[in-house]
Every structure is written in structure tokens, then in C-alpha cells.
Scaffold this motif. Structure first.
Motif, mmCIF file in Angstrom:
data_model
loop_
_atom_site.group_PDB
_atom_site.id
_atom_site.type_symbol
_atom_site.label_atom_id
_atom_site.label_comp_id
_atom_site.label_asym_id
_atom_site.label_seq_id
_atom_site.Cartn_x
_atom_site.Cartn_y
_atom_site.Cartn_z
ATOM 1 N N ALA A 50 39.627 40.081 75.058
ATOM 2 C CA ALA A 50 38.677 39.522 74.097
ATOM 3 C C ALA A 50 39.192 39.651 72.669
ATOM 4 O O ALA A 50 39.029 38.731 71.855
ATOM 5 C CB ALA A 50 37.326 40.223 74.243
ATOM 6 N N ALA A 51 39.826 40.779 72.359
ATOM 7 C CA ALA A 51 40.367 40.973 71.016
ATOM 8 C C ALA A 51 41.486 39.977 70.721
ATOM 9 O O ALA A 51 41.568 39.418 69.619
ATOM 10 C CB ALA A 51 40.877 42.409 70.861
ATOM 11 N N MET A 52 42.342 39.728 71.707
ATOM 12 C CA MET A 52 43.412 38.759 71.509
ATOM 13 C C MET A 52 42.838 37.362 71.338
ATOM 14 O O MET A 52 43.291 36.595 70.468
ATOM 15 C CB MET A 52 44.405 38.793 72.673
ATOM 16 N N ALA A 53 41.860 36.998 72.149
ATOM 17 C CA ALA A 53 41.251 35.678 72.022
ATOM 18 C C ALA A 53 40.651 35.490 70.634
ATOM 19 O O ALA A 53 40.758 34.410 70.033
ATOM 20 C CB ALA A 53 40.195 35.483 73.105
ATOM 21 N N ALA A 54 40.012 36.528 70.092
ATOM 22 C CA ALA A 54 39.431 36.438 68.754
ATOM 23 C C ALA A 54 40.511 36.224 67.700
ATOM 24 O O ALA A 54 40.335 35.431 66.761
ATOM 25 C CB ALA A 54 38.630 37.701 68.449
ATOM 26 N N ASN A 55 41.635 36.907 67.844
ATOM 27 C CA ASN A 55 42.745 36.718 66.901
ATOM 28 C C ASN A 55 43.335 35.315 67.009
ATOM 29 O O ASN A 55 43.713 34.701 66.003
ATOM 30 C CB ASN A 55 43.829 37.768 67.144
ATOM 31 N N LEU A 56 43.409 34.788 68.225
ATOM 32 C CA LEU A 56 43.935 33.435 68.395
ATOM 33 C C LEU A 56 42.984 32.412 67.779
ATOM 34 O O LEU A 56 43.435 31.384 67.250
ATOM 35 C CB LEU A 56 44.162 33.138 69.877
ATOM 36 N N ARG B 15 35.182 34.860 80.163
ATOM 37 C CA ARG B 15 34.730 36.109 79.537
ATOM 38 C C ARG B 15 35.472 36.378 78.234
ATOM 39 O O ARG B 15 34.877 36.879 77.268
ATOM 40 C CB ARG B 15 34.934 37.281 80.507
ATOM 41 N N ALA B 16 36.759 36.068 78.182
ATOM 42 C CA ALA B 16 37.551 36.374 76.986
ATOM 43 C C ALA B 16 37.357 35.332 75.890
ATOM 44 O O ALA B 16 37.312 35.668 74.703
ATOM 45 C CB ALA B 16 39.026 36.480 77.361
ATOM 46 N N PHE B 17 37.256 34.067 76.271
ATOM 47 C CA PHE B 17 37.147 32.963 75.316
ATOM 48 C C PHE B 17 35.706 32.445 75.344
ATOM 49 O O PHE B 17 35.356 31.560 76.124
ATOM 50 C CB PHE B 17 38.125 31.849 75.686
ATOM 51 N N SER B 18 34.872 32.978 74.488
ATOM 52 C CA SER B 18 33.442 32.694 74.549
ATOM 53 C C SER B 18 33.148 31.246 74.184
ATOM 54 O O SER B 18 33.851 30.621 73.383
ATOM 55 C CB SER B 18 32.683 33.619 73.595
ATOM 56 N N ASP B 19 32.071 30.723 74.762
ATOM 57 C CA ASP B 19 31.646 29.359 74.462
ATOM 58 C C ASP B 19 31.274 29.193 72.995
ATOM 59 O O ASP B 19 31.343 28.089 72.449
ATOM 60 C CB ASP B 19 30.445 28.977 75.333
ATOM 61 N N ALA B 20 30.849 30.275 72.366
ATOM 62 C CA ALA B 20 30.465 30.186 70.956
ATOM 63 C C ALA B 20 31.672 29.905 70.055
ATOM 64 O O ALA B 20 31.522 29.299 68.995
ATOM 65 C CB ALA B 20 29.788 31.482 70.519
ATOM 66 N N ASP B 21 32.846 30.347 70.481
ATOM 67 C CA ASP B 21 34.031 30.217 69.639
ATOM 68 C C ASP B 21 35.041 29.194 70.137
ATOM 69 O O ASP B 21 35.924 28.785 69.377
ATOM 70 C CB ASP B 21 34.742 31.575 69.530
ATOM 71 N N TRP B 22 34.923 28.791 71.404
ATOM 72 C CA TRP B 22 35.974 27.977 71.997
ATOM 73 C C TRP B 22 35.402 26.774 72.744
ATOM 74 O O TRP B 22 34.334 26.854 73.349
ATOM 75 C CB TRP B 22 36.810 28.804 72.984
ATOM 76 N N GLN B 23 36.161 25.707 72.726
ATOM 77 C CA GLN B 23 35.888 24.530 73.539
ATOM 78 C C GLN B 23 37.005 24.387 74.568
ATOM 79 O O GLN B 23 38.182 24.325 74.206
ATOM 80 C CB GLN B 23 35.842 23.268 72.667
ATOM 81 N N LEU B 24 36.648 24.343 75.843
ATOM 82 C CA LEU B 24 37.626 24.141 76.902
ATOM 83 C C LEU B 24 37.932 22.651 77.022
ATOM 84 O O LEU B 24 37.034 21.842 77.251
ATOM 85 C CB LEU B 24 37.098 24.677 78.228
ATOM 86 N N LEU C 38 43.658 24.832 78.473
ATOM 87 C CA LEU C 38 43.912 24.261 77.156
ATOM 88 C C LEU C 38 42.607 24.350 76.373
ATOM 89 O O LEU C 38 41.566 23.871 76.834
ATOM 90 C CB LEU C 38 44.365 22.813 77.293
ATOM 91 N N LEU C 39 42.674 24.974 75.181
ATOM 92 C CA LEU C 39 41.455 25.252 74.425
ATOM 93 C C LEU C 39 41.603 24.866 72.965
ATOM 94 O O LEU C 39 42.705 24.900 72.409
ATOM 95 C CB LEU C 39 41.106 26.740 74.508
ATOM 96 N N ALA C 40 40.462 24.558 72.360
ATOM 97 C CA ALA C 40 40.360 24.336 70.919
ATOM 98 C C ALA C 40 39.239 25.205 70.384
ATOM 99 O O ALA C 40 38.328 25.606 71.123
ATOM 100 C CB ALA C 40 40.075 22.864 70.624
ATOM 101 N N GLY C 41 39.275 25.497 69.103
ATOM 102 C CA GLY C 41 38.182 26.223 68.491
ATOM 103 C C GLY C 41 36.911 25.394 68.505
ATOM 104 O O GLY C 41 36.941 24.185 68.279
ATOM 105 N N ALA C 42 35.786 26.038 68.788
ATOM 106 C CA ALA C 42 34.506 25.333 68.797
ATOM 107 C C ALA C 42 34.098 24.986 67.378
ATOM 108 O O ALA C 42 34.253 25.795 66.453
ATOM 109 C CB ALA C 42 33.436 26.196 69.454
#
Length: 272
Positions: free
Chosen positions: A156-162, A221-230, A258-262
Motif C-alpha cells: 500500500a505504501a508503494m502504491a501511494a508513492n506511485l 487492496r493495494a491500489f484503492s479505488d479512491a486513488d486509482w482507475q484500473l 494497467l492503472l491510471a490515477g483516479a
């Protein structure tokens, strides 16, 4: 039954080898890379296949979704195999790794590749995203085989940094091993027997944290829907170095996303 019995007979050897691994992950990775003597398809590093077939699995997504004007960060770059591949596709690539030994090796192997740089950085550490933004501005991110060796909190910490690193324009492409069987099943799938364990597997067992698997549930779990778009995800194959007598390609079941920031992310990512 005989297959299960063969796996059980591996247990004493696996326990003995794994007991030698340092408990501190940073120490473990540094010791591992300092002990590497050869890389590439016939080398010591289990995952360093440098496979054109595997790269082909990523190429269409990268071409379609990575902004070519942005730099690319290769997270957990190791000796820089994928950094050098990406440097053939993009004008600027930065490989980062937690291990000084890995970065030293990556720099040596990338001599003459003028658009590939390297930096010692733990992508799960506090402030790592800001460090990347200061150096590069917004960037695309490539991650191959990192999340599956991290605990959930570190994931989760790495996903937040990304999320900080990609800003509003970058994309993340991750590829992870996702073998759904037992650890013993994984080892036997790669060639371990009660009589012998391939050198590359033995070195990983002796030196590194125990890996897990990383699929859609772990990604969510690591890349939350609030922050990321799949954008896309699904199964793929991770190629490892050949460990069979014939030198034939060997694959581990994997997962890509493959993800983008929400757009509705609560963090301000418009400052870059």
C-alpha cells in the motif's frame, strides 16, 4: 500422491536454506546482489530472463497508454535488464532499487546506454514519490516482480508513492508472479527435487524474503479505488531463467494490471 510426497521430502532442505536468509529485507536484498557473479539467461538471477516473448506481452499496452513525452521509472530494477529495454522505447528511463549492489551492477551493465539512469531508492519508503517527482516530474511507471515480495503494508505504501509519481498524466504497468499453489509446488514447478535444487532457486531461498503471489485481489487492496482507475488487467506469464537440462524457456503464471490515477483522488497531483 507421489507428487505430494516428493514435495514433502523437500521440506527439510527448504527449511534449512530459508533459515539462512536475513530477517531484514533491505539487508537480504543487499547481500543477494553483492553475491551475484553472472546475469542474463544463463546467470545467477532467477528472474533475469531478458525475454523478448515476455516483453511482447507488455508492448501493446505500453505503446497505447504510456505518454511518450514522459520519462519512465523502472521500479525494483535489479541489474537493469528491463531499464535497458525501456530505454530503447522512451527518451529517458530511471531504474530504482533498494540495493546499492543492484544499482552498481545496473550502471555497469548499462554503460553506453545514455538515456538510462539509476538511483538507490526504496519505492515503499516515506517520501519516495516526492523524490521521484523532484527528479523527473510526472512519469510512467513499470513494475515487474516487486509487489509479490512485499507485505501488504509495504504494498500500500508503494502504491501511494506511485500515485504521487504518475501525477495526472502517467500510467503504471505492473506484472507480478501469481502462482496459486503452495510454496513447495512453486519450487517443484521450477525444477526443485529432493535430489537437487537449481542454483538460482537455492540462492533465492538462502538470501531473500519468502515471496507470495499478487493477483487481482491483492492489487485491489493495494491500489484503492479512491486513488486509482484500473484500465486493464488479466493473466500473463513471467519468464524465469532456464533451469532445465535442455535450456528450454520456463514460465511462472502471472498477473498484469494497467492503472491510471483516479481523477477524484483526494491528493493534489496537479502541482507538476
Amino acid at each position: 500422491m507421489s507428487k505430494l510426497w516428493d514435495q514433502m521430502l523437500l521440506v527439510p532442505t527448504v527449511v534449512r536454506l530459508a533459515s539462512r536468509a536475513p530477517r531484514n529485507p533491505d539487508t537480504a536484498w543487499e547481500g543477494y546482489w553483492r553475491g551475484i557473479r553472472t546475469t542474463g539467461r544463463s546467470g545467477d538471477v532467477l528472474w533475469d530472463s531478458d525475454s523478448a516473448a515476455e516483453h511482447a506481452q507488455y508492448s501493446n499496452a505500453i505503446a497505447a497508454h504510456f505518454d511518450p513525452a514522459l520519462p519512465v521509472v523502472d521500479v525494483g530494477c535489479g541489474n537493469g535488464t528491463h531499464t535497458r529495454w525501456l530505454a530503447g522505447l522512451f527518451p529517458r528511463v530511471l531504474g530504482i532499487d533498494v540495493s546499492n549492489g543492484a544499482i552498481e551492477m545496473a550502471r555497469k551493465e548499462a554503460e553506453g546506454v545514455h538515456n538510462a539512469d539509476f538511483m538507490v531508492l526504496d519505492a515503499a519508503s516515506a517520501g519516495a514519490g516526492e523524490v521521484l517527482v523532484e527528479r523527473l516530474g510526472p512519469a510512467n511507471v513499470f513494475v515487474r516482480g516487486v509487489f509479490h515480495v512485499l507485505k501488504p503494508g509495504k504494498q500500500a505504501a508503494m502504491a501511494a508513492n506511485l500515485r504521487t509519481a504518475v501525477g495526472n498524466r502517467g500510467r503504471v504497468l505492473l506484472a507480478e508472479t501469481n502462482f496459486r499453489g503452495t510454496s513447495l509446488g512453486y519450487l517443484t514447478e521450477l525444477g526443485a527435487t529432493r535430489q537437487s535444487i537449481p542454483l538460482q532457486l537455492r540462492r533465492a531461498l538462502e538470501n531473500l524474503p519468502r515471496p507470495g503471489h499478487f493477483g487481482a485481489a491483492e492489487r485491489h487492496r493495494a491500489f484503492s479505488d479512491a486513488d486509482w482507475q484500473l484500465i486493464a488487467d488479466g493473466p500473463m506469464n513471467i519468464e524465469v531463467v532456464p533451469m532445465n537440462a535442455g535450456g528450454l524457456p520456463q514460465w511462472v503464471p502471472g498477473y498484469y494490471a494497467l492503472l491510471a490515477g483516479a481523477e477524484n483522488s483526494g491528493t493534489d497531483h496537479n502541482r507538476v
